[in-house]
Motif scaffolding. Structure first.
Motif, mmCIF file in Angstrom:
data_model
loop_
_atom_site.group_PDB
_atom_site.id
_atom_site.type_symbol
_atom_site.label_atom_id
_atom_site.label_comp_id
_atom_site.label_asym_id
_atom_site.label_seq_id
_atom_site.Cartn_x
_atom_site.Cartn_y
_atom_site.Cartn_z
ATOM 1 N N GLY A 165 0.790 -1.218 0.000
ATOM 2 C CA GLY A 165 0.000 0.000 0.000
ATOM 3 C C GLY A 165 0.825 1.271 0.000
ATOM 4 N N LEU A 166 2.152 1.137 -0.086
ATOM 5 C CA LEU A 166 3.036 2.299 0.027
ATOM 6 C C LEU A 166 4.004 2.497 -1.125
ATOM 7 C CD1 LEU A 166 4.119 1.764 3.748
ATOM 8 C CD2 LEU A 166 2.482 3.431 2.919
ATOM 9 N N PHE A 167 4.534 1.394 -1.650
ATOM 10 C CA PHE A 167 5.666 1.487 -2.566
ATOM 11 C C PHE A 167 5.234 1.354 -4.018
ATOM 12 C CE2 PHE A 167 7.246 -0.376 1.419
ATOM 13 C CZ PHE A 167 8.099 0.645 1.805
ATOM 14 N N GLY A 168 5.395 2.415 -4.778
ATOM 15 C CA GLY A 168 5.079 2.412 -6.190
ATOM 16 C C GLY A 168 3.643 2.800 -6.472
ATOM 17 N N PRO A 169 3.346 3.063 -7.726
ATOM 18 C CA PRO A 169 1.987 3.451 -8.106
ATOM 19 C C PRO A 169 1.106 2.228 -8.383
ATOM 20 C CG PRO A 169 3.400 3.546 -10.009
ATOM 21 C CD PRO A 169 4.281 3.165 -8.842
ATOM 22 N N SER A 170 -0.193 2.446 -8.457
ATOM 23 C CA SER A 170 -1.097 1.403 -8.947
ATOM 24 C C SER A 170 -0.789 1.205 -10.415
ATOM 25 C CB SER A 170 -2.551 1.830 -8.782
ATOM 26 O OG SER A 170 -2.877 1.920 -7.428
ATOM 27 N N LYS A 171 -0.919 -0.030 -10.902
ATOM 28 C CA LYS A 171 -0.597 -0.298 -12.305
ATOM 29 C C LYS A 171 -1.412 -1.473 -12.803
ATOM 30 C CE LYS A 171 3.247 -3.184 -10.927
ATOM 31 N NZ LYS A 171 4.667 -3.419 -10.934
ATOM 32 N N ILE A 172 -1.446 -1.605 -14.120
ATOM 33 C CA ILE A 172 -2.155 -2.703 -14.765
ATOM 34 C C ILE A 172 -1.238 -3.292 -15.823
ATOM 35 C CG2 ILE A 172 -4.153 -3.367 -16.133
ATOM 36 C CD1 ILE A 172 -5.594 -0.925 -14.974
ATOM 37 N N ASN A 173 -1.054 -4.598 -15.778
ATOM 38 C CA ASN A 173 -0.271 -5.279 -16.792
ATOM 39 C C ASN A 173 -1.160 -5.432 -18.031
ATOM 40 O OD1 ASN A 173 0.631 -7.829 -18.301
ATOM 41 N ND2 ASN A 173 2.374 -7.380 -16.973
ATOM 42 N N VAL A 174 -0.748 -4.872 -19.145
ATOM 43 C CA VAL A 174 -1.567 -4.834 -20.359
ATOM 44 C C VAL A 174 -1.819 -6.230 -20.924
ATOM 45 C CG1 VAL A 174 -1.753 -3.888 -22.690
ATOM 46 C CG2 VAL A 174 -0.760 -2.508 -20.880
ATOM 47 N N LEU A 175 -0.820 -7.096 -20.902
ATOM 48 C CA LEU A 175 -1.004 -8.462 -21.405
ATOM 49 C C LEU A 175 -2.059 -9.201 -20.587
ATOM 50 C CD1 LEU A 175 -0.175 -10.857 -23.223
ATOM 51 C CD2 LEU A 175 1.601 -11.370 -21.526
ATOM 52 N N LYS A 176 -1.935 -9.160 -19.276
ATOM 53 C CA LYS A 176 -2.908 -9.831 -18.403
ATOM 54 C C LYS A 176 -4.304 -9.237 -18.585
ATOM 55 C CE LYS A 176 0.405 -10.938 -14.748
ATOM 56 N NZ LYS A 176 0.758 -10.648 -13.337
ATOM 57 N N LEU A 177 -4.377 -7.928 -18.721
ATOM 58 C CA LEU A 177 -5.664 -7.262 -18.922
ATOM 59 C C LEU A 177 -6.321 -7.719 -20.224
ATOM 60 C CD1 LEU A 177 -7.710 -5.083 -17.980
ATOM 61 C CD2 LEU A 177 -6.299 -3.406 -19.179
ATOM 62 N N ASN A 178 -5.544 -7.817 -21.292
ATOM 63 C CA ASN A 178 -6.108 -8.243 -22.569
ATOM 64 C C ASN A 178 -6.492 -9.722 -22.572
ATOM 65 O OD1 ASN A 178 -6.139 -5.767 -23.902
ATOM 66 N ND2 ASN A 178 -3.990 -5.948 -24.495
ATOM 67 N N ILE A 179 -5.763 -10.548 -21.858
ATOM 68 C CA ILE A 179 -6.156 -11.956 -21.749
ATOM 69 C C ILE A 179 -7.465 -12.060 -20.971
ATOM 70 C CG2 ILE A 179 -5.550 -14.167 -20.666
ATOM 71 C CD1 ILE A 179 -2.626 -13.576 -21.495
ATOM 72 N N ALA A 180 -7.579 -11.306 -19.880
ATOM 73 C CA ALA A 180 -8.824 -11.296 -19.097
ATOM 74 C C ALA A 180 -9.965 -10.741 -19.938
ATOM 75 C CB ALA A 180 -8.646 -10.468 -17.833
ATOM 76 N N LEU A 181 -9.684 -9.785 -20.802
ATOM 77 C CA LEU A 181 -10.681 -9.209 -21.701
ATOM 78 C C LEU A 181 -11.191 -10.274 -22.675
ATOM 79 C CD1 LEU A 181 -12.083 -6.564 -22.625
ATOM 80 C CD2 LEU A 181 -10.116 -6.166 -24.096
ATOM 81 N N ASN A 182 -10.297 -11.080 -23.208
ATOM 82 C CA ASN A 182 -10.691 -12.181 -24.109
ATOM 83 C C ASN A 182 -11.566 -13.213 -23.397
ATOM 84 O OD1 ASN A 182 -9.495 -11.282 -26.443
ATOM 85 N ND2 ASN A 182 -7.658 -12.510 -26.201
#
Length: 185
Positions: A165-182
């Motif tokens: 909850g402290l280190f680095g920004p929130s992010k989204i892995n594009v490959l994982k997102l597109n696989i979940a989208l499929n």
């Protein structure tokens, strides 16, 4: 002369110990991380993909990641080395902005997230911000005949929060997102 050689030898030994301790700490921390310091491989439809390396997605049905200065070639990882005062770089960024506005006309008035218009230092960044994904949500919902709410829920589910909850920004892995989208349909 002898004193200088002995001092240099001592300093070399001390630096070897310090560097060894540092490397041991880095190695130890890497083994605690989720991927244990290794590449994250994803098997999808009989193919292997590296989730740690940015992939190119051109179809309007997919989320697009950060632009790459090396055309997503992992063997040639590099940035463009052009600064914000370089005219060629500014033209490249403006072309990216124009392309984004053309592909996402319904987002005309919304601010474009910086990672969608600028390449990363390695040219292979696999992640985008939540804002970068939300910017593309309407286009994808329209192209896939899904509700924007479904796409937003998917984005929310795929968002990785900062470490502890402290280190680095929130992010989204594009490959994982597109696989979940499929896998939505």
């Amino acid at each position: 002369m002898k004193n200088h050689i002995v001092s240099a030898f001592r300093l070399t030994l001390v630096m070897l110990v310090v560097a060894g301790i540092y490397l041991g700490i880095v190695y130890g921390v890497s083994k605690v991380l989720p991927t244990h310091g290794n590449a994250e491989l994803i098997n999808y439809k009989g193919q292997k993909f590296y989730a740690n390396i940015g992939q190119e997605f051109r179809s309007e049905k997919y989320f697009h990641g950060r632009p790459s200065a090396v055309n997503y070639n992992a063997a040639g990882s590099a940035g463009s080395n052009k600064g914000p005062s370089n005219e060629e770089y500014l033209e490249t960024v403006q072309k990216r902005i124009d392309t984004l506005r053309m592909k996402n006309p319904e987002m005309e008035r919304m601010k474009i997230p910086v990672e969608l218009a600028t390449a990363s230092g390695s040219g292979l960044d696999p992640d985008i911000s939540e804002e970068g994904a939300l910017y593309q949500a309407r286009r994808i919902a329209k192209a896939r005949d899904l509700s924007e709410e479904q796409i937003r829920n998917l984005i929310n589910h795929q968002t990785e929060k900062p470490l502890l909850g402290l280190f680095g920004p929130s992010k989204i892995n594009v490959l994982k997102l597109n696989i979940a989208l499929n896998q939505l349909k």
